[in-house]
Design a protein around this motif. Structure first.
Motif, mmCIF file in Angstrom:
data_model
loop_
_atom_site.group_PDB
_atom_site.id
_atom_site.type_symbol
_atom_site.label_atom_id
_atom_site.label_comp_id
_atom_site.label_asym_id
_atom_site.label_seq_id
_atom_site.Cartn_x
_atom_site.Cartn_y
_atom_site.Cartn_z
ATOM 1 N N UNK A 171 0.775 -0.919 0.192
ATOM 2 C CA UNK A 171 -0.611 0.593 -0.304
ATOM 3 C C UNK A 171 0.813 1.223 -0.047
ATOM 4 N N UNK A 172 0.858 1.915 -1.053
ATOM 5 C CA UNK A 172 1.362 3.151 -1.456
ATOM 6 C C UNK A 172 0.277 4.420 -0.719
ATOM 7 N N UNK A 173 1.194 5.139 -0.325
ATOM 8 C CA UNK A 173 0.478 6.401 0.147
ATOM 9 C C UNK A 173 1.307 7.544 -0.229
ATOM 10 N N UNK A 174 1.106 8.660 -1.329
ATOM 11 C CA UNK A 174 1.655 9.449 -2.090
ATOM 12 C C UNK A 174 0.870 11.392 -1.588
ATOM 13 N N UNK A 175 1.326 11.485 -1.124
ATOM 14 C CA UNK A 175 1.156 13.288 -0.550
ATOM 15 C C UNK A 175 2.592 13.886 -0.452
ATOM 16 N N UNK A 176 2.134 15.198 -1.195
ATOM 17 C CA UNK A 176 3.193 16.006 -0.542
ATOM 18 C C UNK A 176 4.965 15.591 -1.806
ATOM 19 N N UNK A 177 4.692 14.942 -2.674
ATOM 20 C CA UNK A 177 6.078 14.417 -2.859
ATOM 21 C C UNK A 177 7.288 13.582 -1.766
ATOM 22 N N UNK A 178 6.261 13.144 -1.055
ATOM 23 C CA UNK A 178 6.407 11.670 -0.503
ATOM 24 C C UNK A 178 5.839 10.560 -0.456
ATOM 25 N N UNK A 179 6.607 9.402 -0.113
ATOM 26 C CA UNK A 179 5.856 8.154 -0.112
ATOM 27 C C UNK A 179 5.849 7.376 0.453
ATOM 28 N N UNK A 180 4.807 6.968 1.088
ATOM 29 C CA UNK A 180 4.226 6.102 2.405
ATOM 30 C C UNK A 180 4.181 4.375 2.021
ATOM 31 N N UNK A 181 5.865 3.830 2.359
ATOM 32 C CA UNK A 181 4.616 2.380 1.513
ATOM 33 C C UNK A 181 4.470 1.221 3.081
ATOM 34 N N UNK A 182 3.566 0.248 3.464
ATOM 35 C CA UNK A 182 3.216 -0.307 3.756
ATOM 36 C C UNK A 182 3.043 -1.548 3.235
ATOM 37 N N UNK A 183 2.384 -2.543 4.343
ATOM 38 C CA UNK A 183 1.886 -3.943 4.161
ATOM 39 C C UNK A 183 0.761 -3.387 3.802
ATOM 40 N N UNK A 184 -0.196 -3.870 3.311
ATOM 41 C CA UNK A 184 -1.743 -3.638 3.762
ATOM 42 C C UNK A 184 -3.041 -3.861 2.345
ATOM 43 N N UNK A 185 -3.810 -4.297 2.758
ATOM 44 C CA UNK A 185 -4.636 -4.825 0.998
ATOM 45 C C UNK A 185 -5.822 -3.952 1.824
ATOM 46 N N UNK A 186 -5.943 -2.424 2.351
ATOM 47 C CA UNK A 186 -7.022 -1.742 2.188
ATOM 48 C C UNK A 186 -7.454 -0.943 0.640
ATOM 49 N N UNK A 187 -8.485 -0.625 0.501
ATOM 50 C CA UNK A 187 -9.119 -0.321 -0.503
ATOM 51 C C UNK A 187 -8.306 1.278 -1.148
ATOM 52 N N UNK A 188 -7.894 0.827 -2.283
ATOM 53 C CA UNK A 188 -6.647 1.848 -2.715
ATOM 54 C C UNK A 188 -7.261 2.694 -3.725
#
Length: 135
Positions: free
Chosen positions: A42-59
């Protein structure tokens, strides 16, 4: 083969990524299939930053492919567009976020940005005098 997609994503630097647009934000889920199971990243992108974790959440965008395809992308051996055109990737959701994925995974080894090539060509022209002769 070099780095796997899992290794690449685990070692990914969460710092500022200048190649990402400042205004682009969203979530991506990578479903990596292999060995009879699916790994979710699961990748969250905001303000030129990328956070990555293991998740099967909706995207906002879900990208599915076999592990070999993601591994090739992580090594710069496969371009995202190539995999898409070959129908080796399945995408669902906000396709505008697909460009983020292209910028998160590395390009081919030795690849140069088109602007760099243009600058080099202009410098080469500047080295030619009025008679068309290089000094």
């Amino acid at each position: 083969m070099g780095t796997t997609a899992a290794q690449y994503l685990q070692q990914f630097d969460a710092g500022r990524r200048a190649n990402l647009a400042e205004t682009t934000a969203g979530t991506l889920r990578l479903d990596i299939r292999g060995d009879g199971c699916t790994d979710h990243w699961y990748l969250t992108v905001a303000d030129q930053h990328v956070q990555i974790n293991r998740s099967a959440d909706d995207a906002d965008l879900v990208v599915r492919a076999d592990r070999t395809i993601f591994d090739q992308m992580a090594n710069g051996e496969m371009h995202l567009a190539t995999a898409l055109l070959r129908n080796e990737l399945v995408v669902q959701g906000d396709l505008r976020l697909l460009t983020l994925l292209r910028r998160i995974f590395p390009g081919p080894a030795g690849a140069r940005h088109p602007r760099e090539l243009g600058r080099a060509a202009l410098e080469g022209r500047a080295a030619v005098d009025d008679r068309g002769v290089r000094p």
